[in-house]
Write an enzyme that holds these catalytic residues in place. Structure first.
Site, PDB file in Angstrom:
ATOM      1  N   LYS A 286       0.842  -1.187   0.000  1.00  0.00           N
ATOM      2  CA  LYS A 286       0.000   0.000   0.000  1.00  0.00           C
ATOM      3  C   LYS A 286       0.884   1.246   0.000  1.00  0.00           C
ATOM      4  CE  LYS A 286      -3.732   2.089   2.792  1.00  0.00           C
ATOM      5  NZ  LYS A 286      -4.587   1.873   3.987  1.00  0.00           N
TER       6      LYS A 286
ATOM      7  N   SER B 292      -9.072   2.896   3.310  1.00  0.00           N
ATOM      8  CA  SER B 292      -8.082   3.539   2.457  1.00  0.00           C
ATOM      9  C   SER B 292      -7.239   2.559   1.637  1.00  0.00           C
ATOM     10  CB  SER B 292      -7.140   4.414   3.310  1.00  0.00           C
ATOM     11  OG  SER B 292      -6.453   3.641   4.280  1.00  0.00           O
TER      12      SER B 292
ATOM     13  N   SER C 153      -9.915   0.501   7.244  1.00  0.00           N
ATOM     14  CA  SER C 153      -9.306   0.590   5.921  1.00  0.00           C
ATOM     15  C   SER C 153      -8.862  -0.727   5.312  1.00  0.00           C
ATOM     16  CB  SER C 153      -8.115   1.555   5.957  1.00  0.00           C
ATOM     17  OG  SER C 153      -8.561   2.870   6.157  1.00  0.00           O
TER      18      SER C 153
END
Length: 520
Positions: free
Chosen positions: A121, A197, A221
């Site tokens: 990520k 996210s 997230s």
């Protein structure tokens, strides 16, 4: 990697397929599954999870470079979803080539995931010599001078990291849209968000680019994007997965690392390989044999069913149907499910503290970058919602920050007492369906953002604040074909319990073969 090299790499990648027309010109169309399957290398790749890919590489049935090229071809063919933020393709190709010529004895001796394609990520994680942007213009050329502890463990496991995947700016919303990289689209419906996210991870996995990818979770997230994309997402207990070496806790314990995956066994394996304390850890849950838990089908569980959005803003009918369907499934498996309330939970105080904690985390990150660059951040380098939160964070006092952590601990105590009576708490993952792109973007007036964002995390963020593990399981699809997950939370350190239940649910109501119709 230099700034110009990173920017050029992304531009080159985008030229090869970041628009639908580019994919179609290459003979691959998101609206033509048969064409996609025939045009891409290793058509069966998208059916394999990471565990199977590792087995095939170890046996010598396929080469690491073949697996990597299968992933990269899909990243380019499906680039309309916009999941790749920072490509490290050539770095990964070079590594794959070093692995290709190994004989059987050497392959057998290598780490368990040797040569398996993987991605990180683009938020709060460091891969030495590469850029992590945090989805923010102010960090667009921030080159890491070290590896995160977790990255070290991924590399020790043999994973071949080929990219960083999109995140909203500083992970501060439940969609993956940013000024820096644009909107990441949900493969199930390109007009909708893939969640946030960790929305780059969920979009890439749902599209078939990867079977599993790194993700992080500071308020939902991991679980929210897993829910929105029909995937499995486990947020571990606070302290189980390393966050260092520069900081041992993210957002003072709110944020944790793990993965999103298509199969439960992949999450079990990656969590198993990355769990445990690092230098500097002081409080961490016990580790467990998560792979063994896959075969330990639970019996007679006591499950508390929570259907109420404690914000009082309601619950979408599909989310309610999803959680009731899950309760019926659990009952059919021999478990006892009964309604619960959370009347003793200091819910509103906890969410007030959440804003203080995440705003302070944002401020600390920006101030560290300002020190590196020797200048102050400009307003045009931060999106409007974050700019507002950044200015507000400058007014918080030490007493407010201390009080926020204290009320989180009070909430944790309430949950601990509840887990004395129940093995799990079952709830919706979100209070609404995957939002349309733009609805909860950070690039809009704050009041417009807050009006829609309230549906994203009323169920997930509670367990970030309390530190308990929780997972989103894909057991329902809406009438319009959008995935809708359900959440199970467990006692602190209860990852093995969650994995055992998830494996049982996966067997009873399989989801791995459910693919977005345009990509099936």
């Amino acid at each position: 990697m230099s700034t110009s090299a990173a920017e050029q790499g992304r531009r080159d990648f985008l030229k090869t397929g970041a628009v639908l027309g580019g994919a179609a010109a290459a003979g691959v169309s998101l609206t033509s599954p048969a064409a996609a399957a025939s045009a891409l290398p290793l058509p069966e790749y998208e059916r394999w999870d990471a565990t199977e890919i590792a087995r095939l590489i170890r046996r010598g049935d396929v080469k690491p470079s073949e697996m990597l090229e299968a992933a990269l071809a899909r990243a380019e063919a499906y680039a309309v979803i916009n999941a790749v933020a920072v490509p490290h393709f050539e770095r990964a190709r070079e590594h794959a080539r070093t692995l290709d010529g190994a004989g059987q004895a050497e392959r057998t001796a290598r780490p368990p995931l040797s040569g398996v394609p993987f991605a990180l990520k683009d938020l709060g994680v460091a891969l030495e010599g590469t850029i992590t942007t945090n989805g923010c213009v102010f960090f667009k050329d921030a080159v890491a001078d070290h590896d995160s502890t977790l990255v070290q463990r991924y590399q020790a496991a043999g994973l071949n990291i080929f990219a960083k995947l999109t995140s909203p700016e500083f992970g501060q919303t439940a969609t993956t849209e940013s000024r820096l990289f644009g909107a990441t689209r949900n493969p199930w419906n390109l007009a909708h968000s893939s969640g946030g996210s960790s929305g780059g991870a969920s979009a890439a996995i749902a599209a078939g680019v990867l079977p599993v990818a790194h993700a992080s979770d500071g308020g939902g997230s991991i679980r929210i994007p897993a829910s929105h994309c029909g995937l499995f997402g486990l947020k571990p207990s606070r302290g189980l997965i390393p966050m260092g070496p520069r900081a041992i806790e993210g957002w003072m314990g709110l944020s944790v690392n793990n993965v999103i995956s298509r199969s439960v066994r992949d999450t079990a394996l990656l969590t198993q390989l990355s769990q445990g304390p690092e230098a500097g850890s002081r409080v961490s849950p016990p580790t467990a044999d998560l792979l063994a838990a896959l075969a330990q089908a639970p019996r007679g569980l006591r499950i508390g069913l929570l259907e109420t959005n404690l914000f009082g803003t309601g619950l979408h009918a599909e989310c309610l149907e999803a959680v009731r369907k899950a309760a019926t499934l659990c009952t059919g498996l021999g478990h006892h499910v009964e309604p619960i309330t959370l009347s003793e939970l200091p819910f509103m105080e906890m969410f007030g503290g959440l804003g203080i904690m995440t705003g302070t985390g944002l401020l600390v990150s920006v101030q560290a970058r300002e020190k590196q660059l020797g200048r102050a951040v400009r307003e045009d380098e931060i999106e409007p919602v974050n700019w507002r939160n950044l200015q507000k964070a400058k007014t918080y006092t030490a007493a407010q920050l201390y009080g926020a952590r204290a009320v989180f601990d009070q909430g944790g105590r309430v949950f601990d007492q509840l887990f004395g009576r129940y093995d799990f708490i079952l709830s919706p993952t979100t209070a609404g369906l995957p939002p349309k792109l733009g609805e909860i973007s950070l690039d809009q007036p704050y009041d417009d953002f807050a009006r829609n964002a309230v549906l994203a995390s009323p169920f997930t963020a509670m367990f970030n604040m309390s530190g308990h593990p929780a997972m989103s399981v894909p057991l329902h699809w809406s009438a319009e074909g959008l995935p809708v997950g359900v959440q199970f939370a467990a006692p602190f350190g209860g990852e093995a319990r969650l994995i055992a239940l998830a494996a049982q649910l996966e067997q009873a109501a399989p989801w791995a073969d459910r693919r977005p119709p345009a990509l099936a």
